[in-house]
Design a protein around this motif. Structure first.
Motif, PDB file in Angstrom:
ATOM      1  N   THR A  24       7.545  36.689  65.438  1.00  0.00           N
ATOM      2  CA  THR A  24       7.718  35.007  65.340  1.00  0.00           C
ATOM      3  C   THR A  24       9.174  34.845  66.081  1.00  0.00           C
ATOM      4  OG1 THR A  24       9.103  34.990  62.803  1.00  0.00           O
ATOM      5  CG2 THR A  24       6.382  34.222  64.314  1.00  0.00           C
ATOM      6  N   THR A  25       9.820  35.940  66.478  1.00  0.00           N
ATOM      7  CA  THR A  25      11.715  35.920  67.231  1.00  0.00           C
ATOM      8  C   THR A  25      11.628  36.116  68.486  1.00  0.00           C
ATOM      9  OG1 THR A  25      12.370  36.059  65.075  1.00  0.00           O
ATOM     10  CG2 THR A  25      13.815  36.129  67.519  1.00  0.00           C
ATOM     11  N   THR A 111       4.206  39.893  71.716  1.00  0.00           N
ATOM     12  CA  THR A 111       3.815  38.636  71.599  1.00  0.00           C
ATOM     13  C   THR A 111       4.195  37.808  72.245  1.00  0.00           C
ATOM     14  OG1 THR A 111       3.784  38.576  69.254  1.00  0.00           O
ATOM     15  CG2 THR A 111       3.631  36.271  69.421  1.00  0.00           C
ATOM     16  N   TYR A 113       4.737  33.598  74.377  1.00  0.00           N
ATOM     17  CA  TYR A 113       4.616  32.203  73.624  1.00  0.00           C
ATOM     18  C   TYR A 113       4.855  31.606  75.242  1.00  0.00           C
ATOM     19  CZ  TYR A 113       5.648  33.109  69.400  1.00  0.00           C
ATOM     20  OH  TYR A 113       4.980  32.634  67.782  1.00  0.00           O
ATOM     21  N   GLN A 124       0.261  30.846  72.085  1.00  0.00           N
ATOM     22  CA  GLN A 124       0.972  31.787  71.240  1.00  0.00           C
ATOM     23  C   GLN A 124      -0.216  33.265  71.731  1.00  0.00           C
ATOM     24  OE1 GLN A 124       1.297  32.937  66.794  1.00  0.00           O
ATOM     25  NE2 GLN A 124       3.361  33.336  66.912  1.00  0.00           N
ATOM     26  N   ALA A 158       1.170  26.220  69.171  1.00  0.00           N
ATOM     27  CA  ALA A 158       1.637  26.762  68.371  1.00  0.00           C
ATOM     28  C   ALA A 158       2.779  26.033  68.965  1.00  0.00           C
ATOM     29  CB  ALA A 158       2.137  28.036  69.586  1.00  0.00           C
ATOM     30  N   PRO A 161       9.261  28.852  69.337  1.00  0.00           N
ATOM     31  CA  PRO A 161      10.903  29.699  68.699  1.00  0.00           C
ATOM     32  C   PRO A 161      12.059  28.504  69.294  1.00  0.00           C
ATOM     33  CG  PRO A 161       8.980  31.917  69.024  1.00  0.00           C
ATOM     34  CD  PRO A 161       8.844  30.979  69.844  1.00  0.00           C
TER      35      PRO A 161
END
Length: 322
Positions: A24-25, A111, A113, A124, A158, A161
């Motif tokens: 998530t970062t 991951t 984005y 995402q 999504a 971040p």
């Protein structure tokens, strides 16, 4: 409602600790020159006999996730992409830092984005791998890359971040490049190059729902080409005879050391290092226009006893960890 400019796009990327757990970062939020990673819906027509002249109705058979992105070579971002494409990375130094990416059987997951105009469309993409990475350059150009991705899970709607800001490092350009072939940096005038690392991706569409069950990578190879100004027949004879001074055809496979380095400063450098490349083809044809003759030099990295010596991407930058 108003439309959205095509230039308002950012691709965030972060390395996962394990498969199945999204990051998530972001490590980087990247600007692109082309390409995209997108969900690919598999819509199937199922022809069968009936009493109508209409085609059969369609069904959805699954959804793959993949694509290739293109961008300029920055010494910080490319160290991260090379790590993903090859599978391992070691860091040395205390600033600037040297990141050496080498091949490993189990490269990391990422991951992504995919962000259109901040909030207009945010996807995402989870459990992504990089099966292929190409680095290229040519006279009068900025160096560029193409990175292929294959992933498993898409989350629509999504939230971006939002950090970090895109890299402030300037793209490397061809005047920064030195090509060292067969131990010499000046004997051959190289006008362009392209090097590709490929790991033969296999997407496993199992019994776990719409998304694939696994993204597995197979046998690894590194191939490339260079365009070299024709000055002597040494490379031609090396290819056909196995020696730069040979006179008759031979079964000897010709090999040479090859390093391609782009250096702006001690903290801004990218090198592709191959202990030996196998010479696969020399292309040379007459040109009635009177243009200087160029040779096309095609090669593949020769497997070495220590896999790190086959091919490595060495990046110097101010990033302490990847």
């Amino acid at each position: 409602m108003a439309g959205h400019s095509g230039q308002f796009y950012i691709l965030g990327i972060g390395r996962q600790t394990v498969k199945g757990t999204p990051q998530t970062t972001n490590k980087f939020r990247m600007r692109l020159t082309g390409g995209a990673v997108v969900p690919d819906v598999q819509v199937l027509d199922l022809p069968e006999t009936d009493s109508s002249i209409q085609r059969s109705r369609a069904v959805k058979g699954g959804q793959l996730l993949g694509g290739a992105i293109e961008g300029f070579i920055r010494s910080d971002e490319i160290s991260f992409l090379a790590y993903g494409a090859l599978g391992a990375s070691a860091v040395t130094g205390a600033g600037p830092y040297t990141h050496t990416a080498t091949a490993a059987a189990a490269p990391p997951y990422f991951t992504l984005y995919s962000v259109y105009d901040s909030t207009a469309l945010v996807d995402q993409y989870i459990d992504c791998r990089i099966p292929e990475l190409t680095i290229r350059g040519g006279g009068g150009q900025a160096l560029g890359y193409s990175a292929g991705f294959q992933g498993m899970t898409t989350v629509h709607g999504a939230t971006d971040p939002g950090t970090p800001v895109p890299s402030a490092v300037e793209p490397l350009v061809y005047p920064n490049v030195t090509v060292t072939l067969a131990g010499s940096a000046v004997a051959d005038i190289v006008e362009s190059f392209e090097v590709t690392s490929s790991k033969n991706v296999a997407v496993v569409q199992g019994d776990t729902g719409v998304a694939p069950s696994a993204v597995e990578l197979g046998r690894w190879s590194v191939t490339g080409t260079m365009t070299i100004l024709f000055e002597t027949d040494a490379k031609w004879r090396l290819w056909t005879t196995g020696s730069t001074s040979g006179t008759t055809a031979s079964t000897s496979l010709s090999t040479e050391a090859l390093t391609i380095t782009a250096t702006r400063s001690a903290s801004d450098e990218v090198s592709m290092v191959m202990t030996l490349v196998e010479l696969r083809q020399i292309g040379l044809t007459p040109d009635p226009s009177g243009e200087p003759l160029r040779m096309t030099y095609a090669f593949s990295a020769q497997p070495q006893a220590t896999i790190a010596n086959t091919f490595s991407v060495v990046s110097k930058n101010n990033i302490s960890t990847l």
